[in-house]
Enzyme design. Sequence first.
Site, short mmCIF file in Angstrom:
data_model
loop_
_atom_site.label_atom_id
_atom_site.label_comp_id
_atom_site.label_asym_id
_atom_site.label_seq_id
_atom_site.Cartn_x
_atom_site.Cartn_y
_atom_site.Cartn_z
N GLN A 151 1.07 -1.14 0.14
CA GLN A 151 0.28 0.04 0.11
C GLN A 151 0.84 1.24 -0.03
OE1 GLN A 151 -3.77 -0.57 3.08
NE2 GLN A 151 -2.00 -1.66 3.44
N HIS B 57 -1.64 1.24 -4.32
CA HIS B 57 -1.78 2.24 -4.03
C HIS B 57 -0.96 3.36 -5.28
CE1 HIS B 57 -4.15 1.74 -0.05
NE2 HIS B 57 -4.91 1.15 -0.99
#
Length: 242
Positions: A99, A117
């Site tokens: 992430q 992300h």
Amino acid sequence: MTAETLAHLMKQSNRTVVLTGAGMSTESGIPDFRSSTGLWRNINPRIVASTESLQKNYEQFREFYQTRMNSLNNCKPHEGHLILADFEKRGLVSLIATQNVDQLHQQAGSKNVAELHGNIVTIRCQKCGKPHAKEQFLNNSICTYCSGKLRPNVVLFGETLPSEAWDRTLHEIHQADLVIVIGTSLEVYPVNQLPSMSKGKLVYINREQTSTSLHYSFDLVLEGSAGKILADVYQELGDFEK
Ligand code: APR
């Protein structure tokens, strides 16, 4: 239940996926988001890290990401990143799904990394999508081709995850017989669904148990710092490789 147990699980596993969050980068000097010293303790992400902020208060959006990008200049991978890259080389880890947007896993030498992300290292035009140099975003330039707004390739609140990274991670998670979750509160959808999509054993390495992590039935929980725990596992594994 210690690093020795995790080393044993890794030796037994044919396909191990590692899922990392901001807690994997704090020992490199990058703040996380939701712990007591996290970024979101003082900043509302909707105001600086959402599609709405990109459209309605671009100056604040741009300043937030310029600050974060500049702070990366003084950060480098810590021992934990280097150990994960070594595990990949030895066939002990097949994918790092992260992430994190700092590319420290790649800088440490990990090749198979899915940026769920995105990242704040590369830039594109919001309007025409064309790539631009980081310096252009940092010096407040507009798109060279269409005069649109420049923005980092990070997934903003309100945006969907990059399909290539998500699909690759799903594929690996479904095949994994071990998923090691490191340094994430598991508060953010849809990444927080990944551990429960695996049929394999689940391990949680985190400084603390979080309200969300307690909902998962981890086979093993190691509370402590990612760098220290990974160093202990590294020690236990000796020169074992697949
Ligand atoms: N070792 C182990 N755990 C740590 C360490 C460390 N050195 N430092 C922090 N932690 C733990 C914190 O206690 C916290 O539980 O890591 C967790 C980080 O959780 P968050 O701050 O919520 O970060 P993350 O889970 O990665 O957030 C997910 O939210 O804001 C969005 O897009 C952003 O990718 C981010 C997503």
